[in-house]
Design a protein around this motif. Structure first.
Motif, short mmCIF file in Angstrom:
data_model
loop_
_atom_site.label_atom_id
_atom_site.label_comp_id
_atom_site.label_asym_id
_atom_site.label_seq_id
_atom_site.Cartn_x
_atom_site.Cartn_y
_atom_site.Cartn_z
N VAL A 270 -23.07 15.69 -10.70
CA VAL A 270 -21.70 15.90 -10.51
C VAL A 270 -21.72 15.97 -8.99
O VAL A 270 -20.91 15.15 -8.45
N ALA A 271 -22.64 16.65 -8.40
CA ALA A 271 -22.62 16.76 -6.98
C ALA A 271 -23.10 15.51 -6.40
O ALA A 271 -22.58 15.28 -5.15
N PHE A 272 -24.21 14.77 -6.86
CA PHE A 272 -24.68 13.50 -6.40
C PHE A 272 -23.30 12.70 -6.15
O PHE A 272 -22.96 12.07 -5.23
N LYS A 273 -22.74 12.47 -7.25
CA LYS A 273 -21.30 11.83 -7.38
C LYS A 273 -20.46 11.95 -6.20
O LYS A 273 -19.74 11.13 -5.60
N THR A 274 -20.13 13.29 -6.08
CA THR A 274 -19.27 13.85 -5.22
C THR A 274 -19.56 13.13 -3.68
O THR A 274 -18.63 12.73 -2.85
N LEU A 275 -20.79 13.45 -3.25
CA LEU A 275 -21.40 12.82 -1.99
C LEU A 275 -21.14 11.44 -1.94
O LEU A 275 -20.66 10.72 -1.14
N LEU A 276 -21.49 10.65 -3.15
CA LEU A 276 -21.82 9.18 -3.20
C LEU A 276 -20.19 8.81 -2.92
O LEU A 276 -20.13 7.70 -2.16
N PHE A 277 -19.28 9.49 -3.66
CA PHE A 277 -17.94 8.56 -3.74
C PHE A 277 -17.26 9.22 -2.32
O PHE A 277 -16.50 8.27 -1.74
N ALA A 278 -17.61 10.18 -1.71
CA ALA A 278 -17.10 10.38 -0.25
C ALA A 278 -17.63 9.76 0.61
O ALA A 278 -16.80 9.10 1.54
N THR A 279 -18.73 9.16 0.51
CA THR A 279 -19.32 8.26 1.48
C THR A 279 -18.81 6.77 1.28
O THR A 279 -18.27 6.22 2.28
N ARG A 280 -18.76 6.24 -0.01
CA ARG A 280 -18.11 5.06 -0.34
C ARG A 280 -16.80 4.88 0.04
O ARG A 280 -16.38 4.05 0.63
N PRO B 46 -14.29 10.97 6.62
CA PRO B 46 -14.70 11.20 8.15
C PRO B 46 -15.87 11.85 7.86
O PRO B 46 -16.26 12.70 7.24
N GLU B 47 -16.72 11.54 8.86
CA GLU B 47 -18.31 12.11 9.00
C GLU B 47 -18.32 13.70 8.79
O GLU B 47 -19.14 14.23 8.05
N GLU B 48 -17.52 14.47 9.37
CA GLU B 48 -17.26 15.81 9.29
C GLU B 48 -17.30 16.36 7.81
O GLU B 48 -17.97 17.32 7.23
N GLU B 49 -16.53 15.77 7.08
CA GLU B 49 -16.11 15.86 5.46
C GLU B 49 -17.33 15.57 4.89
O GLU B 49 -17.67 16.47 3.81
N TYR C 147 -23.92 19.52 2.98
CA TYR C 147 -24.46 20.83 3.06
C TYR C 147 -23.95 21.80 1.93
O TYR C 147 -24.86 22.77 1.60
N GLU C 148 -22.78 21.70 1.81
CA GLU C 148 -22.04 22.69 1.02
C GLU C 148 -22.40 22.51 -0.77
O GLU C 148 -22.29 23.32 -1.43
N ILE C 149 -22.15 21.32 -0.99
CA ILE C 149 -22.08 20.85 -2.47
C ILE C 149 -23.32 20.19 -2.81
O ILE C 149 -24.06 20.63 -3.75
N PHE C 150 -23.76 19.07 -2.00
CA PHE C 150 -24.76 18.58 -2.60
C PHE C 150 -26.18 19.14 -2.56
O PHE C 150 -26.89 19.27 -3.75
#
Lengths: 213, 213
Positions: free
Chosen positions: A104-114, A118-121, A127-130
């Motif tokens: 779930v955390a992995f997908k949150t990071l992956l989908f945000a990247t895809r 913004p880099e900051e987000e 750092y806070e979720i993944f």
């Protein structure tokens, strides 16, 4: 022998461990891939015909099975990679579900990247979720492997849980989420290499399309 | 007969379908419950001894199995509620994993409510995260039930997938997430009542502690 058709996108992702089970067991199957640049709208045309509006779907002699873990478990039982006792089967299931919780955390990071957030987000998610989720998950994996005499996650041989976990570790390496200077991380990298070095798997891994995930 | 010990918090939650499998099969087990007001710090003392730092854990003659779905599947296979063919087993697995995907949104709403977040934030989660996930999930459940000749989710009899889904529907009712004026919602309520009316289950349901989740 049944006719197997595995449909997924042109990625490793949630279909790759199923593909590996076919290769390990020398079982012929149709590896149907929807291109990521789906200019013909194949997926949209097909979506409503899938059981849950999602891929992967495994078709066995005309019967559809959805959900990646259900597909892998089904094939693992057929081909002898589900665990040797009911207790080993339960542990393979538990390890995969622990991975799914982490994912779930992995997908949150992956989908945000895809999504090109913004880099900051993305850093905030990293750092806070993944990272916290990964750290807990890695500790558990290392603890299991430390107790294991075989070097596999369950019992004394390869199970589908190893295929699922190793392939995700490969994705984590590609996403630079495995640290070079962390002993626990490096142990998991060695474990992944052990699984990837399985005879009957090496050829497949050397020739497959090695996508980011 | 093996000695079974099921440890969980004093909730229905992720242990309830396992408890129901024990009742359905008339199998004795220790139903160990950590009180929610854990004034003696029982959970903190026990956490590091659990396989994944989580509950539920099922202990079978001294052997620990973590993860709720792995526990239920293990018991369902032992007691005859896993499905009658490999394909039915895979469909029970798939339905449960589809529920688990939905439950990410369910937990987001539940934890926000429990944490006492401001009303505005909870409503935002309800309308933007929870409701869309629930609507997709409910459509899938209704579609499966419409095709089913038995009224069960898989094959012609009760499986552990029915127990998992029905008990979560019961939680959704309590959380007022099932609409009185929506036909699809009401169909699922009737389905839940059918499962809850299973002989050998009614007694348990009438006498259990009926927590919010």
């Amino acid at each position: 022998m049944p006719q197997y058709k595995l449909t997924y996108f042109d990625l490793r992702g949630w279909a790759e461990p199923a593909r590996q089970l076919f290769h390990l067991s020398h079982t012929p199957y149709d590896d149907i891939r929807i291109p990521m640049a789906d200019t013909e709208g194949k997926w949209e045309k097909m979506r409503d015909k899938t059981p849950f509006g999602q891929l992967p779907v495994l078709n066995v002699d005309g019967f559809d099975i959805p959900q990646s873990a259900a597909i892998c478990r089904y094939l693992a039982k057929k081909f002898g990679y589900a665990g040797k006792t009911p207790e080993e089967e339960a542990w393979a299931d538990a390890v995969v579900d622990q991975f799914k919780d982490f994912s779930v955390a992995f997908k949150t990071l992956l989908f945000a990247t895809r999504a090109g957030k913004p880099e900051e987000e993305i850093l905030k998610i990293r750092y806070e979720i993944f990272n916290p989720a990964r750290d807990v998950y890695f500790i558990l994996l290392n603890r299991i492997l430390k107790k294991s005499k075989s070097g596999y996650l369950v019992g004394d041989g390869l199970t589908w849980a190893d295929l699922v976990i190793a392939d995700n570790l490969h994705s984590l390496e590609k996403l630079r989420a495995i640290d070079d200077d962390d002993e626990g991380h490096q142990n998991l990298k060695k474990y992944k290499e052990k699984i990837y070095g399985t005879p009957d798997l090496e050829d497949h891994i050397a020739t497959r399309m090695d996508t980011e995930v």
